[in-house]
Scaffold this motif. Structure first.
Motif, PDB file in Angstrom:
ATOM      1  N   SER A 155       0.582  -1.401   0.150  1.00 34.05           N
ATOM      2  CA  SER A 155      -0.039   0.128  -0.023  1.00 34.05           C
ATOM      3  C   SER A 155       0.772   1.387  -0.013  1.00 34.05           C
ATOM      4  O   SER A 155       0.496   2.521  -0.634  1.00 34.05           O
ATOM      5  N   ARG A 156       1.988   1.193   0.600  1.00 32.90           N
ATOM      6  CA  ARG A 156       2.750   2.281   0.701  1.00 32.90           C
ATOM      7  C   ARG A 156       3.770   2.573  -0.476  1.00 32.90           C
ATOM      8  O   ARG A 156       4.328   3.755  -0.449  1.00 32.90           O
ATOM      9  N   LEU A 157       3.787   1.695  -1.182  1.00 32.81           N
ATOM     10  CA  LEU A 157       4.890   1.813  -2.619  1.00 32.81           C
ATOM     11  C   LEU A 157       4.262   3.099  -3.429  1.00 32.81           C
ATOM     12  O   LEU A 157       4.935   3.541  -4.296  1.00 32.81           O
ATOM     13  N   LYS A 201      15.218  20.941   9.826  1.00 33.43           N
ATOM     14  CA  LYS A 201      15.536  19.968   9.000  1.00 33.43           C
ATOM     15  C   LYS A 201      14.252  19.008   8.802  1.00 33.43           C
ATOM     16  O   LYS A 201      13.300  18.739   9.395  1.00 33.43           O
ATOM     17  N   TRP A 202      14.341  18.239   7.549  1.00 36.49           N
ATOM     18  CA  TRP A 202      13.279  17.443   7.375  1.00 36.49           C
ATOM     19  C   TRP A 202      13.820  16.164   6.443  1.00 36.49           C
ATOM     20  O   TRP A 202      14.912  16.145   5.721  1.00 36.49           O
ATOM     21  N   GLU A 203      12.788  15.010   6.454  1.00 35.94           N
ATOM     22  CA  GLU A 203      13.014  14.061   5.506  1.00 35.94           C
ATOM     23  C   GLU A 203      11.613  13.349   5.375  1.00 35.94           C
ATOM     24  O   GLU A 203      10.795  13.599   6.149  1.00 35.94           O
ATOM     25  N   THR A 204      11.496  12.601   4.094  1.00 28.46           N
ATOM     26  CA  THR A 204      10.311  12.013   4.039  1.00 28.46           C
ATOM     27  C   THR A 204      10.388  10.421   3.606  1.00 28.46           C
ATOM     28  O   THR A 204       9.418  10.000   2.957  1.00 28.46           O
ATOM     29  N   SER A 205      11.362  10.037   3.592  1.00 29.41           N
ATOM     30  CA  SER A 205      11.904   8.594   3.495  1.00 29.41           C
ATOM     31  C   SER A 205      11.803   7.915   4.816  1.00 29.41           C
ATOM     32  O   SER A 205      12.717   8.295   5.676  1.00 29.41           O
ATOM     33  N   ASP A 236       8.735   4.047   0.979  1.00 27.09           N
ATOM     34  CA  ASP A 236       7.928   4.094   2.101  1.00 27.09           C
ATOM     35  C   ASP A 236       7.861   5.559   2.886  1.00 27.09           C
ATOM     36  O   ASP A 236       8.930   5.861   3.481  1.00 27.09           O
ATOM     37  N   ALA A 237       6.864   6.052   2.820  1.00 29.08           N
ATOM     38  CA  ALA A 237       6.930   7.492   3.151  1.00 29.08           C
ATOM     39  C   ALA A 237       6.788   7.782   4.558  1.00 29.08           C
ATOM     40  O   ALA A 237       6.068   7.072   5.262  1.00 29.08           O
TER      41      ALA A 237
END
Length: 372
Positions: A155-157, A201-205, A236-237
């Protein structure tokens, strides 16, 4: 004896949040009879997925500590963490003490918008200045509930992400797999004072956030932020934002994470706009409190009665270790035409007094109106 942890349910009729006393939560959207998982809690798949929004604090010379959103493992050399949770009808309030750092967190749903607000006030109770890092991380799905829980990893792909305002605002949406497929868009913004927001600072993985061989209980990213953040078609978010603060002795500052859900990115950002500064959050909190008071009045429920209903909900959602479970128990129910796939509450009435029966029926209608 009530099971631990306790469960609390918040809703404005469309956006719903279920949260337990450890801060592990589930956020979902209701459209008629359809549920869309936004931040699911996958307790059946992996214990590492138990918290859909995690809050970490980093003190000088220490690894980041998970203080909300899961069960943290504390080493012997770390400062003890004292945590107290209060369930109000319209919010979840948490008081946490970590050495000289005091934190007060409030979680509530906006009364009239599909917006979740997590407001954190941090205070330095020591006699010297204190530099800290605060990281908020959200596991995202944006999928119909039955589809997500059938195969969470698959589902997350199909999620894609991007950052706005230097990572202060993060966007996550689902790529449609067919011409008629449409899903809502999630926008998450972090609020702090101006200089802290500029240094966000940020990240989405999710894999980059957790790191190889680590887990959500002790991810590697907050302590080693650096390099280029990942966005776009991540496998995978996960939406992570870190704010760094310096608190003088006795000083307090506020940080908030606000999540909005819209039919597209433009609408999600429009929903965020009225909540994108700290001055608007007290008014949103008061509106949420008034809306819940009105709803309780409609169902003839007092706050103490709600507390009783929430304890019953905790028993239904979290299985007691003393209760039998599994296929053997379900087979006993099948002969009565009951599947056993949903929790069952049985009331044994020993008198002619129907007060408790009436209260349970009102609670059932109340929770149904709360989409639970």
């Amino acid at each position: 004896r009530l099971v631990d942890p306790a469960m609390h349910l918040l809703s404005n009729g469309t956006l719903n949040l279920a949260c337990d006393s450890f801060g592990r939560s589930r956020l979902w959207l209701t459209h008629g009879h359809e549920e869309v998982e936004l931040r699911p809690r996958d307790t059946g798949a992996s214990q590492d997925r138990e918290g859909s929004f995690c809050l970490y604090v980093e003190l000088p010379g220490q690894s980041p500590r998970l203080i909300s959103g899961g069960l943290a493992v504390m080493s012997e050399d770390e400062v003890p963490c004292n945590r107290e949770v209060t369930f109000w009808p319209h919010k979840v309030e948490t008081q946490t003490h970590l050495g000289d750092l005091a934190m007060q967190e409030e979680i509530f749903i906006a009364a009239h918008d599909n917006v979740e607000i997590r407001r954190l006030r941090v205070t330095n109770e020591g006699e010297e200045a204190l530099s800290i890092g605060l990281t908020g991380y959200a596991d995202i799905s944006i999928q119909r509930a039955e589809e997500h829980h059938r195969h969470p990893a698959f589902s997350r792909l199909f999620l894609q992400t991007h950052a706005l305002e230097g990572g202060r605002t993060l966007i996550c949406e689902r790529r449609p797999r067919g011409p008629g497929e449409r899903f809502p868009v999630v926008a998450q913004v972090v609020l702090a004072h101006d200089s802290a927001e500029r240094g966000c600072k940020w990240e989405t993985s999710r894999s980059s956030f957790i790191g190889r061989g680590a887990s959500l209980a002790s991810p590697q990213w907050p302590a080693r932020v650096g390099g280029k953040a990942k966005e776009g078609h991540v496998l995978d978010a996960g939406l992570a934002q870190k704010i760094e603060l310096t608190l003088e002795a006795g000083e307090s500052q506020s940080v908030a994470w606000v999540t909005a859900v819209g039919i597209d990115e433009e609408r999600a950002l429009d929903l965020l706009a009225p909540y994108s500064n700290h001055s608007s959050l007290p008014g949103a909190h008061d509106q949420s409190a008034r809306a819940m008071a009105k709803r309780l009045s409609q169902f003839q429920l007092t706050p103490p009665a709600v507390a009783t209903c929430q304890r019953l909900l905790s028993l239904l959602v979290h299985r007691s270790q003393r209760r039998p479970r599994g296929p053997a128990l379900r087979r006993l129910l099948w002969g009565h035409g009951v599947s056993g796939s949903l929790p069952i509450l049985i009331l044994h009435r020993r008198s002619e007094d129907l007060t408790l029966v009436q209260q349970l029926l009102r609670a059932q209608r109340f929770f149904a109106a709360q989409n639970h």
